[in-house]
Structure formats: C-alpha cells, structure tokens
Design a protein around this motif. Sequence first.
Motif, PDB file in Angstrom:
ATOM      1  N   LEU A  32      33.733 -85.554   6.497  1.00 39.53           N
ATOM      2  CA  LEU A  32      33.301 -84.614   7.524  1.00 39.53           C
ATOM      3  C   LEU A  32      34.485 -84.199   8.381  1.00 39.53           C
ATOM      4  CD1 LEU A  32      30.039 -86.368   8.803  1.00 39.53           C
ATOM      5  CD2 LEU A  32      30.311 -84.802   6.866  1.00 39.53           C
ATOM      6  N   GLN A  90      35.537 -83.226  12.110  1.00 39.16           N
ATOM      7  CA  GLN A  90      35.045 -83.383  13.479  1.00 39.16           C
ATOM      8  C   GLN A  90      35.729 -82.370  14.388  1.00 39.16           C
ATOM      9  OE1 GLN A  90      34.163 -87.855  14.389  1.00 39.16           O
ATOM     10  NE2 GLN A  90      36.233 -87.715  13.588  1.00 39.16           N
ATOM     11  N   HIS A 144      31.113 -88.984  18.967  1.00 38.77           N
ATOM     12  CA  HIS A 144      30.994 -87.876  19.920  1.00 38.77           C
ATOM     13  C   HIS A 144      31.288 -88.307  21.356  1.00 38.77           C
ATOM     14  CE1 HIS A 144      29.240 -84.740  17.215  1.00 38.77           C
ATOM     15  NE2 HIS A 144      29.066 -85.823  16.484  1.00 38.77           N
ATOM     16  N   HIS A 203      18.304 -86.060  14.963  1.00 41.43           N
ATOM     17  CA  HIS A 203      19.532 -86.786  14.636  1.00 41.43           C
ATOM     18  C   HIS A 203      19.677 -87.973  15.580  1.00 41.43           C
ATOM     19  CE1 HIS A 203      23.491 -87.322  12.947  1.00 41.43           C
ATOM     20  NE2 HIS A 203      24.045 -87.260  14.150  1.00 41.43           N
ATOM     21  N   ALA A 237      26.617 -79.045  16.964  1.00 40.55           N
ATOM     22  CA  ALA A 237      26.956 -80.462  16.839  1.00 40.55           C
ATOM     23  C   ALA A 237      26.499 -80.987  15.479  1.00 40.55           C
ATOM     24  CB  ALA A 237      26.376 -81.265  17.989  1.00 40.55           C
ATOM     25  N   ASP A 238      25.765 -82.104  15.446  1.00 37.63           N
ATOM     26  CA  ASP A 238      25.406 -82.703  14.160  1.00 37.63           C
ATOM     27  C   ASP A 238      24.064 -82.213  13.622  1.00 37.63           C
ATOM     28  OD1 ASP A 238      27.726 -84.043  14.019  1.00 37.63           O
ATOM     29  OD2 ASP A 238      26.919 -86.042  14.390  1.00 37.63           O
ATOM     30  N   THR A 249      23.892 -79.712  11.844  1.00 39.40           N
ATOM     31  CA  THR A 249      24.384 -79.502  10.480  1.00 39.40           C
ATOM     32  C   THR A 249      25.829 -79.942  10.454  1.00 39.40           C
ATOM     33  OG1 THR A 249      22.914 -77.625  10.106  1.00 39.40           O
ATOM     34  CG2 THR A 249      24.808 -77.818   8.663  1.00 39.40           C
ATOM     35  N   HIS A 250      26.087 -81.135   9.958  1.00 39.58           N
ATOM     36  CA  HIS A 250      27.457 -81.632  10.001  1.00 39.58           C
ATOM     37  C   HIS A 250      28.139 -81.726   8.637  1.00 39.58           C
ATOM     38  CE1 HIS A 250      25.011 -85.453  10.046  1.00 39.58           C
ATOM     39  NE2 HIS A 250      25.826 -85.720   9.058  1.00 39.58           N
ATOM     40  N   HIS A 251      27.488 -81.185   7.606  1.00 41.46           N
ATOM     41  CA  HIS A 251      28.184 -81.021   6.323  1.00 41.46           C
ATOM     42  C   HIS A 251      27.968 -79.586   5.850  1.00 41.46           C
ATOM     43  CE1 HIS A 251      29.370 -81.393   2.105  1.00 41.46           C
ATOM     44  NE2 HIS A 251      30.053 -82.453   2.484  1.00 41.46           N
TER      45      HIS A 251
END
Length: 262
Positions: A92, A94, A151, A228, A248-249, A251-253
Amino acid sequence: MTLDVSRRSLLALGAGLGTSAMMGDMALAKAPKVGTQAQYFYRFNVGDAEVTVVSDGQLVLGDPKGTFTGVPDDELRKMLSDNFLATNNIVLEQNSPIVNTGDKLVLFDTGMGSAQGFGPATGRQQKSLKEAGIKPEDVDAVVFSHGHIDHIGGVVDANDKVLFPNAQYYIAESDFDYWTNYDKAGPQLKAFVDQARKNLLPVRDRLVFYKDDQEILPGIHALSAPGHTVGHTIFVISSGGKSFAYTADLTHHPILLMEKPR
C-alpha cells in the motif's frame, strides 16, 4: 562542397585512431552514483487552496489471503496479475494531503511514525514534509481520519517529542475511545492501542472531537464512514467552487478495493 563518407572509411578511421582516441574524454567520465529516489510529494491546487500530498512510504502487507476476504483467492490473485502486480505481496502507498487554505495549514493523518510493525519503508512523512518545504511547526491542524496505527503514529517521535507543536488535533470521539482502550480493542490489537496511546495521549488537551457533517475548519467537512473502524471518517475539502475528498482507508488499494469494494 559535399563529403562522401562511407561506412568502410569510418571503420578504417576508427581502426587508425584507436578506441580511446575515438571516445575522447567520455572514457574518463565517471559520475558518482546518486543513491536516492525522487522526492516523495505532489502538489496541486483546488480552487484557492494549495494541496500537497506527502508520502509516509510503502506499507507491506504480504500475502493478500486473510486480509482481503470478500472474493475467492483465485479471483483475488487474477485481479492483481491482470494489473501486473505481485500476487503474493500487497503493498500500500501511504499518502497524506496537506491543505493550505491561505489562513490554515491542515495535515490529514500522520503515518506510522517510529513504529516498525509494517517494515522499514514506512515512517517517511517527516522526510517528505522537508522535501516539500513544509515545516512541522507551521502546521495549524492535524486531522485524523481514524485511529489505526498507520494514521496516528507520527504525532510524536521515538523519544515521545510532539512533532507538530503548534497544532490543534481532530478525531472522532468513538475512535479515540476505542483505540486508546485495551479492553475495547482486545489483546490481538495491543500494538495498535500501544501506538494510539503513545501518540494521542500526549496531545489529549489539544484534541477536538468532530461530528458527522460538521465543518470542522473553514471549507473542511467531516463525513462519517464507519466500517473500517467505528469512527472512520472521510473529508470533503472545498475552495473557490472546487472540491476533493480525502477518503483515507475507505479505499486503500487501487485495484482490489476499487474493483471489488466488498
């Protein structure tokens, strides 16, 4: 005047001069190796606001099995291979946006900090800030999307010194209560609670709890997006008739969670 230069005559010339003579000083040029990558930030405008996205480095999750569980393993790996990504190691990126509204400098999330739980490539945010020409002491507000280790990990350094000394801090109260409480998070998430307490408790007196659909700062709206984490939040930043969302996470991919949100 024209010159008729044949391939044979050039070869003959080269044989007569010798290799080193033909190369001239080029044979002697030995540039030192640079040994560094490109600076890790990107800057753009949204209306009248300037946004700088800085990287905290790559976060390596390893095999996707067990982490991304909404689809069969073979489909998961096909999605990765179809996009020329490794099928046995999820990486991922960041990234944190820093919004300069002209009146306020607002940072969203602080990365892993000194924690090494996801490998040595993380914890780069302070270096990226320096590359982008942003001083931590100039940050007016630090806004957390949620309380996960990657985070909130960069509020303090390895010696517990607060890295953004002049900032006000913002987080959902539900996430603060959950991630600073060992009983709520459970023993399997002890490392997450350790980091939340290490980073959030030193600035507890400067924490502001935001609510859903609240304009927490001028032009910055919080939108509750639990799932999440219990208090996960996205933010819509608006300026001069333009806007963008920091998800943010949510959608983190870029492949797995965009193609298969579940």
